[in-house]
Design a protein around this motif. Structure first.
Motif, short mmCIF file in Angstrom:
data_model
loop_
_atom_site.label_atom_id
_atom_site.label_comp_id
_atom_site.label_asym_id
_atom_site.label_seq_id
_atom_site.Cartn_x
_atom_site.Cartn_y
_atom_site.Cartn_z
N ASP A 23 66.81 3.54 50.84
CA ASP A 23 67.38 4.39 49.96
C ASP A 23 68.85 4.63 49.84
OD1 ASP A 23 66.87 5.46 52.52
OD2 ASP A 23 67.18 7.43 51.71
N LYS A 24 69.51 4.23 51.17
CA LYS A 24 70.92 4.27 51.23
C LYS A 24 71.60 2.99 51.26
CE LYS A 24 71.47 8.69 51.14
NZ LYS A 24 71.88 9.37 49.94
N LEU A 25 70.74 1.86 50.63
CA LEU A 25 71.22 0.31 50.73
C LEU A 25 71.68 -0.26 52.11
CD1 LEU A 25 72.96 0.28 47.34
CD2 LEU A 25 70.66 0.01 47.72
N ALA A 27 72.93 1.30 54.48
CA ALA A 27 74.31 1.42 54.91
C ALA A 27 74.30 1.76 56.46
CB ALA A 27 74.85 2.76 54.15
N ARG A 59 66.70 -3.77 47.90
CA ARG A 59 67.66 -4.39 47.28
C ARG A 59 69.07 -4.64 47.95
NH1 ARG A 59 70.92 -1.46 43.32
NH2 ARG A 59 70.65 0.98 43.98
N ALA A 63 74.67 -2.52 52.57
CA ALA A 63 76.13 -2.17 51.71
C ALA A 63 77.11 -1.49 52.40
CB ALA A 63 75.30 -1.25 50.51
N ALA A 65 79.40 0.22 55.92
CA ALA A 65 79.46 1.50 56.74
C ALA A 65 78.87 2.66 55.85
CB ALA A 65 80.55 1.68 57.27
N ASP A 66 78.18 3.42 56.52
CA ASP A 66 77.81 4.67 55.63
C ASP A 66 79.13 5.52 55.33
OD1 ASP A 66 76.86 7.38 55.01
OD2 ASP A 66 74.79 6.71 55.71
N ILE A 67 79.34 5.60 54.22
CA ILE A 67 80.63 6.20 53.78
C ILE A 67 80.66 7.69 53.87
CG2 ILE A 67 82.18 6.44 51.70
CD1 ILE A 67 81.39 3.67 50.64
N LEU A 108 77.89 -6.06 51.54
CA LEU A 108 79.23 -5.56 51.63
C LEU A 108 79.80 -4.89 52.81
CD1 LEU A 108 78.51 -3.68 48.01
CD2 LEU A 108 79.40 -6.00 48.36
N PRO A 132 84.99 -4.68 50.32
CA PRO A 132 85.61 -3.50 49.34
C PRO A 132 86.50 -2.21 50.09
CG PRO A 132 83.33 -3.02 49.52
CD PRO A 132 83.42 -4.28 50.37
N GLU A 133 86.43 -2.65 51.62
CA GLU A 133 87.26 -1.25 52.30
C GLU A 133 88.64 -0.85 51.63
OE1 GLU A 133 85.68 -4.03 53.52
OE2 GLU A 133 84.49 -3.55 55.06
N LEU A 136 88.38 1.84 49.48
CA LEU A 136 88.39 3.43 50.12
C LEU A 136 89.71 3.91 50.96
CD1 LEU A 136 84.91 2.63 51.69
CD2 LEU A 136 85.31 4.05 49.37
N1 COA Z 1 77.33 4.47 52.53
C1 COA Z 1 76.57 5.30 52.19
N2 COA Z 1 75.67 5.34 50.93
C2 COA Z 1 75.62 4.32 50.34
C3 COA Z 1 76.65 3.11 50.74
C4 COA Z 1 77.18 3.30 51.68
N3 COA Z 1 78.16 2.20 51.86
N4 COA Z 1 76.15 2.34 49.61
C5 COA Z 1 75.22 2.92 48.96
N5 COA Z 1 75.03 4.00 49.29
C6 COA Z 1 73.90 5.10 48.60
C7 COA Z 1 74.55 5.56 47.63
O1 COA Z 1 75.34 6.97 47.68
C8 COA Z 1 72.97 6.23 46.86
O2 COA Z 1 72.65 7.06 47.57
P1 COA Z 1 72.03 8.35 46.82
O3 COA Z 1 70.96 7.77 45.99
O4 COA Z 1 71.74 9.45 47.68
O5 COA Z 1 73.19 9.08 45.68
C9 COA Z 1 72.06 5.05 47.14
O6 COA Z 1 72.77 4.13 48.35
C10 COA Z 1 72.04 3.88 46.35
O7 COA Z 1 73.38 3.56 45.81
P2 COA Z 1 73.80 3.44 44.36
O8 COA Z 1 75.48 3.47 44.26
O9 COA Z 1 73.14 4.52 43.31
O10 COA Z 1 73.40 1.89 43.65
P3 COA Z 1 74.01 1.11 42.62
O11 COA Z 1 73.19 0.00 42.50
O12 COA Z 1 74.72 1.79 41.41
O13 COA Z 1 75.55 0.43 43.25
C11 COA Z 1 76.58 -0.61 45.18
C12 COA Z 1 75.41 -0.44 44.56
C13 COA Z 1 76.36 -1.50 46.46
C14 COA Z 1 77.70 -1.52 44.05
C15 COA Z 1 77.15 0.89 45.41
O14 COA Z 1 76.32 1.60 46.10
C16 COA Z 1 78.41 0.69 46.33
O15 COA Z 1 79.52 0.25 45.83
N6 COA Z 1 78.34 1.07 47.69
C17 COA Z 1 79.30 1.09 48.73
C18 COA Z 1 80.05 -0.23 49.10
C19 COA Z 1 81.14 -0.16 49.97
O16 COA Z 1 82.11 0.26 49.64
N7 COA Z 1 80.83 -0.45 51.15
C20 COA Z 1 81.73 -0.73 52.16
C21 COA Z 1 81.88 0.64 52.78
S1 COA Z 1 83.12 0.63 54.34
#
Ligand code: COA
Length: 259
Positions: A23-25, A27, A59, A63, A65-67, A108, A132-133, A136
């Motif tokens: 659910d949090k991909l 993270a 899927r 994705a 570190a947990d942001i 990612l 993609p850091e 951020l």
């Molecule tokens: N940290 C915390 N939560 C994350 C996460 C991360 N790195 N990546 C995804 N999630 C969570 C989303 O917040 C979402 O949670 P929610 O349903 O409670 O809102 C869930 O995972 C699904 O992600 P979502 O963004 O809705 O899916 P998407 O298909 O639209 O996009 C990505 C997928 C991977 C492109 C997008 O989630 C993303 O850009 N993630 C961050 C990637 C990133 O910057 N990683 C480096 C961190 S240092």
């Protein structure tokens, strides 16, 4: 420790570690990092396991570190966070048992870094890679600035790191970030097949290969060649070397014992 965020399944000498927060991909929060560290230590110490497959549920592979946790960190605690993750990833990299990343989806940030700490990377056609850091206001903290240039070259690494762009599996293959791309349904079977091909070889030689390649990489060529020759010499004294050479000469399959 009982696992909450990962699953570990052992089947016929292969441990499959699955990051399991779909659910949090998947993270990487503190708990996932701690459980990954525990899992790799356990499989390395488990004589019934010969090799490891690392993958993600759903899927994503991972994705990043947990942001939501990252947001809370300041300078001192973020450095500690990076070093803790680096230490865990290093344990995967230095595992004497082969570790194959089966990258099923998004890899990612920390996910790409985790895959790079594995010995071999297989990717499904749906995998996506990126660091993609920078978007951020950060840089990779789990080894990405160092392992990415070592894998794909400095120019390509800087492009990925500076733009934060996402690339697909075929592009990742083209630049040398992954070893192979397969249809998604064949990802785990292909990873299994590869780990089993390695397990058919002499285990002490496999462990020494990982050590010599890892330790030699950052050393001078002279020191690295000495390391190689020393390991070569030590292996010549093993039962497995006697068995391997004899089996070849007797035209039969070798039966390695790891001694
Ligand atoms: N940290 C915390 N939560 C994350 C996460 C991360 N790195 N990546 C995804 N999630 C969570 C989303 O917040 C979402 O949670 P929610 O349903 O409670 O809102 C869930 O995972 C699904 O992600 P979502 O963004 O809705 O899916 P998407 O298909 O639209 O996009 C990505 C997928 C991977 C492109 C997008 O989630 C993303 O850009 N993630 C961050 C990637 C990133 O910057 N990683 C480096 C961190 S240092």
């Amino acid at each position: 420790m009982s696992y909450e965020t990962i699953a570990v399944q052992i089947s016929d000498r292969v441990a499959t570690i699955t990051v399991n927060r779909p659910d949090k991909l998947n993270a990487l929060n503190d708990r996932v990092i701690a459980e990954l560290g525990e899992a790799i230590d356990n499989v390395v110490g488990d004589n019934s396991v010969g090799g490891v497959i690392l993958t993600g549920a759903g899927r994503a592979f991972v994705a990043g570190a947990d942001i939501s946790e990252l947001e809370k960190h300041g300078a001192v605690s973020a450095k500690q966070l990076a070093q803790t993750g680096q230490d865990v990833f290093r344990r995967f990299e230095y595992s004497p048992k082969p570790v194959i990343a089966a990258v099923n989806g998004f890899a990612l940030g920390g996910g790409c870094e985790l895959a790079m700490a594995c010995h071999i990377r297989l990717a499904s056609e749906f995998a996506k890679f990126g660091q993609p850091e920078v978007k951020l206001g950060l840089i990779p903290g789990y080894g990405g600035t160092q392992r990415l240039p070592r894998l794909v070259g400095r120019g390509r690494a800087l492009q990925l790191l500076l733009t934060g762009e996402m690339i697909d599996a075929n592009e990742a293959y083209r630049i040398g970030l992954v070893n192979r791309v397969v249809p998604s349904t064949e990802l785990l079977p292909a990873a299994n097949e590869m780990v089993r091909a390695i397990l058919a070889n002499a285990p002490v030689a496999v462990a020494n290969l990982i050590e010599v390649v890892n330790c030699g990489y950052g050393a001078t060529l002279e020191d690295a060649l000495t390391l190689e020759a020393t390991a070569f010499g030590l292996l010549a004294a093993t039962d497995d070397k006697r068995e391997g050479t004899r089996a070849f000469l007797e035209k039969r399959v070798a039966r390695f014992t790891g001694a």
